[in-house]
Design a protein around this motif. Structure first.
Motif, PDB file in Angstrom:
ATOM      1  N   GLY A 132       0.860  -1.200   0.075  1.00  0.00           N
ATOM      2  CA  GLY A 132      -0.131   0.180  -0.078  1.00  0.00           C
ATOM      3  C   GLY A 132       1.005   1.259   0.086  1.00  0.00           C
ATOM      4  N   LEU A 133       0.409   2.390  -0.701  1.00  0.00           N
ATOM      5  CA  LEU A 133       0.928   3.610  -0.985  1.00  0.00           C
ATOM      6  C   LEU A 133       0.041   4.757  -0.346  1.00  0.00           C
ATOM      7  N   VAL A 134       0.890   5.556   0.481  1.00  0.00           N
ATOM      8  CA  VAL A 134       0.037   6.820   1.093  1.00  0.00           C
ATOM      9  C   VAL A 134       0.735   7.979   0.746  1.00  0.00           C
ATOM     10  N   ALA A 135       0.220   8.962   0.037  1.00  0.00           N
ATOM     11  CA  ALA A 135       1.102  10.168   0.159  1.00  0.00           C
ATOM     12  C   ALA A 135       0.500  11.351   0.789  1.00  0.00           C
ATOM     13  N   ILE A 136       1.215  12.008   1.826  1.00  0.00           N
ATOM     14  CA  ILE A 136       0.793  13.251   2.661  1.00  0.00           C
ATOM     15  C   ILE A 136       1.470  14.361   2.075  1.00  0.00           C
ATOM     16  N   ASP A 137       0.764  15.421   2.009  1.00  0.00           N
ATOM     17  CA  ASP A 137       1.394  16.619   1.682  1.00  0.00           C
ATOM     18  C   ASP A 137       1.327  17.657   2.937  1.00  0.00           C
ATOM     19  N   PHE A 138       2.388  18.465   3.096  1.00  0.00           N
ATOM     20  CA  PHE A 138       2.544  19.381   4.064  1.00  0.00           C
ATOM     21  C   PHE A 138       3.127  20.754   3.497  1.00  0.00           C
ATOM     22  N   ASP A 139       2.312  21.752   3.980  1.00  0.00           N
ATOM     23  CA  ASP A 139       2.494  23.113   3.596  1.00  0.00           C
ATOM     24  C   ASP A 139       3.426  23.653   4.434  1.00  0.00           C
ATOM     25  N   VAL A 140       4.825  23.426   4.241  1.00  0.00           N
ATOM     26  CA  VAL A 140       5.677  23.851   4.912  1.00  0.00           C
ATOM     27  C   VAL A 140       7.087  24.053   3.786  1.00  0.00           C
ATOM     28  N   ASN A 141       8.007  24.729   4.325  1.00  0.00           N
ATOM     29  CA  ASN A 141       9.157  24.538   3.669  1.00  0.00           C
ATOM     30  C   ASN A 141      10.307  23.805   4.089  1.00  0.00           C
ATOM     31  N   SER A 142      10.299  23.594   5.368  1.00  0.00           N
ATOM     32  CA  SER A 142      11.118  22.622   6.064  1.00  0.00           C
ATOM     33  C   SER A 142      10.508  21.469   6.655  1.00  0.00           C
ATOM     34  N   TRP A 143      11.284  20.312   6.414  1.00  0.00           N
ATOM     35  CA  TRP A 143      10.768  19.071   6.753  1.00  0.00           C
ATOM     36  C   TRP A 143      10.563  19.097   8.511  1.00  0.00           C
ATOM     37  N   VAL A 144      11.509  19.511   9.084  1.00  0.00           N
ATOM     38  CA  VAL A 144      11.458  19.939  10.599  1.00  0.00           C
ATOM     39  C   VAL A 144      10.081  20.324  11.100  1.00  0.00           C
ATOM     40  N   ASP A 145       9.276  21.151  10.242  1.00  0.00           N
ATOM     41  CA  ASP A 145       8.097  21.821  10.614  1.00  0.00           C
ATOM     42  C   ASP A 145       6.994  20.940  10.403  1.00  0.00           C
ATOM     43  N   ILE A 146       7.162  19.686   9.809  1.00  0.00           N
ATOM     44  CA  ILE A 146       5.818  18.917   9.621  1.00  0.00           C
ATOM     45  C   ILE A 146       4.813  18.632  10.767  1.00  0.00           C
ATOM     46  N   LYS A 147       3.957  18.822  10.255  1.00  0.00           N
ATOM     47  CA  LYS A 147       2.840  18.627  11.507  1.00  0.00           C
ATOM     48  C   LYS A 147       1.704  18.098  10.626  1.00  0.00           C
ATOM     49  N   LYS A 148       0.235  18.093  11.120  1.00  0.00           N
ATOM     50  CA  LYS A 148      -0.715  17.527  10.371  1.00  0.00           C
ATOM     51  C   LYS A 148      -0.769  17.967   9.001  1.00  0.00           C
ATOM     52  N   GLY A 149      -1.041  17.123   7.938  1.00  0.00           N
ATOM     53  CA  GLY A 149      -0.996  17.343   6.732  1.00  0.00           C
ATOM     54  C   GLY A 149      -2.125  16.740   5.925  1.00  0.00           C
ATOM     55  N   LYS A 150      -2.107  16.948   4.674  1.00  0.00           N
ATOM     56  CA  LYS A 150      -3.156  16.387   3.938  1.00  0.00           C
ATOM     57  C   LYS A 150      -3.049  15.154   3.205  1.00  0.00           C
ATOM     58  N   THR A 151      -3.689  14.183   3.350  1.00  0.00           N
ATOM     59  CA  THR A 151      -3.685  12.851   2.370  1.00  0.00           C
ATOM     60  C   THR A 151      -3.970  13.219   1.178  1.00  0.00           C
ATOM     61  N   SER A 152      -3.228  13.188   0.183  1.00  0.00           N
ATOM     62  CA  SER A 152      -3.189  13.269  -1.027  1.00  0.00           C
ATOM     63  C   SER A 152      -3.565  12.348  -2.055  1.00  0.00           C
ATOM     64  N   LEU A 153      -3.006  11.084  -1.660  1.00  0.00           N
ATOM     65  CA  LEU A 153      -3.015   9.972  -2.575  1.00  0.00           C
ATOM     66  C   LEU A 153      -3.214   8.615  -1.730  1.00  0.00           C
ATOM     67  N   THR A 154      -4.025   7.751  -2.221  1.00  0.00           N
ATOM     68  CA  THR A 154      -3.694   6.437  -1.521  1.00  0.00           C
ATOM     69  C   THR A 154      -3.964   5.327  -2.728  1.00  0.00           C
ATOM     70  N   ILE A 155      -3.069   4.340  -2.814  1.00  0.00           N
ATOM     71  CA  ILE A 155      -3.041   3.326  -3.701  1.00  0.00           C
ATOM     72  C   ILE A 155      -3.049   1.974  -3.192  1.00  0.00           C
ATOM     73  N   PHE A 156      -3.860   1.262  -3.060  1.00  0.00           N
ATOM     74  CA  PHE A 156      -3.820  -0.135  -2.348  1.00  0.00           C
ATOM     75  C   PHE A 156      -4.051  -1.137  -3.281  1.00  0.00           C
ATOM     76  N   PRO A 157      -3.385  -2.259  -3.377  1.00  0.00           N
ATOM     77  CA  PRO A 157      -3.470  -3.124  -4.156  1.00  0.00           C
ATOM     78  C   PRO A 157      -5.033  -3.981  -4.587  1.00  0.00           C
ATOM     79  N   ARG A 158      -5.786  -3.741  -3.344  1.00  0.00           N
ATOM     80  CA  ARG A 158      -7.192  -3.988  -3.600  1.00  0.00           C
ATOM     81  C   ARG A 158      -7.746  -3.559  -4.462  1.00  0.00           C
ATOM     82  N   ASP A 159      -7.403  -2.083  -5.013  1.00  0.00           N
ATOM     83  CA  ASP A 159      -8.085  -1.119  -5.878  1.00  0.00           C
ATOM     84  C   ASP A 159      -8.076  -1.828  -7.112  1.00  0.00           C
ATOM     85  N   PHE A 160      -7.303  -2.761  -7.247  1.00  0.00           N
ATOM     86  CA  PHE A 160      -7.114  -3.459  -8.786  1.00  0.00           C
ATOM     87  C   PHE A 160      -7.763  -4.729  -9.083  1.00  0.00           C
ATOM     88  N   LYS A 161      -8.258  -5.149  -7.870  1.00  0.00           N
ATOM     89  CA  LYS A 161      -8.694  -6.663  -7.840  1.00  0.00           C
ATOM     90  C   LYS A 161     -10.391  -6.741  -7.918  1.00  0.00           C
TER      91      LYS A 161
END
Length: 161
Positions: A132-161
């Motif tokens: 399974g793959l999950v992408a999360i977007d963060f509205d920050v310029n520095s990784w040290v500042d990441i907090k709650k973000g937005k789940t922008s993409l999920t791809i799971f194998p079951r989506d193709f079966k």
């Protein structure tokens, strides 16, 4: 804007007399990794860095993705510390990423990855499945500042079966 893409390793085999870290992928794990990597490729996300746990099943999953992306396996950074099941080590790693990188993919393990998806993403995920793959977007310029973000993409194998 920073984007983390978390990929849980493919389904692994328990049929071999090896340590947990050396367990290989099952045929299903290989098939599922191909399905998810090919679906992700269509999203045209440019990756600045790819990291993998040193566990055989995680790195083997990573190798499938990298080949589908037509990248060199040598471009992957393999780290023992990403062999983490709790998540705090992976979170610390994410917060220490080089700020020159905007889009980073990490291959690793549960329960760490499901926890991280729920700590940082805005969509509850009961269990990140194998491959399974999950992408999360963060509205920050520095990784040290990441907090709650937005789940922008999920791809799971079951989506193709």
């Amino acid at each position: 804007m920073k984007k983390i893409i978390l990929v849980r390793h493919g389904k692994s085999s328990w049929e071999h007399d090896v340590t947990d870290k050396e367990r290989p992928l099952k045929k299903r794990g290989i098939t599922d990794a191909h399905l998810v990597s090919e679906a992700f490729l269509t999203k045209k996300v440019s990756l600045d860095a790819i990291y993998s746990s040193a566990a055989n099943r995680a790195f083997s999953t990573c190798e499938i993705f990298v080949k589908v992306f037509n990248r060199e396996v040598a471009s992957v950074t393999v780290l023992d510390k990403l062999y983490d099941f709790e998540g705090q080590i992976v979170i610390d790693f994410m917060k220490s990423l080089d700020d020159r990188y905007n889009n980073v993919m990490i291959f690793g393990h549960n329960n760490a990855f499901t926890s991280i998806c729920n700590i940082f993403g805005d969509v509850y995920i009961d269990n990140l499945p194998t491959s399974g793959l999950v992408a999360i977007d963060f509205d920050v310029n520095s990784w040290v500042d990441i907090k709650k973000g937005k789940t922008s993409l999920t791809i799971f194998p079951r989506d193709f079966k």
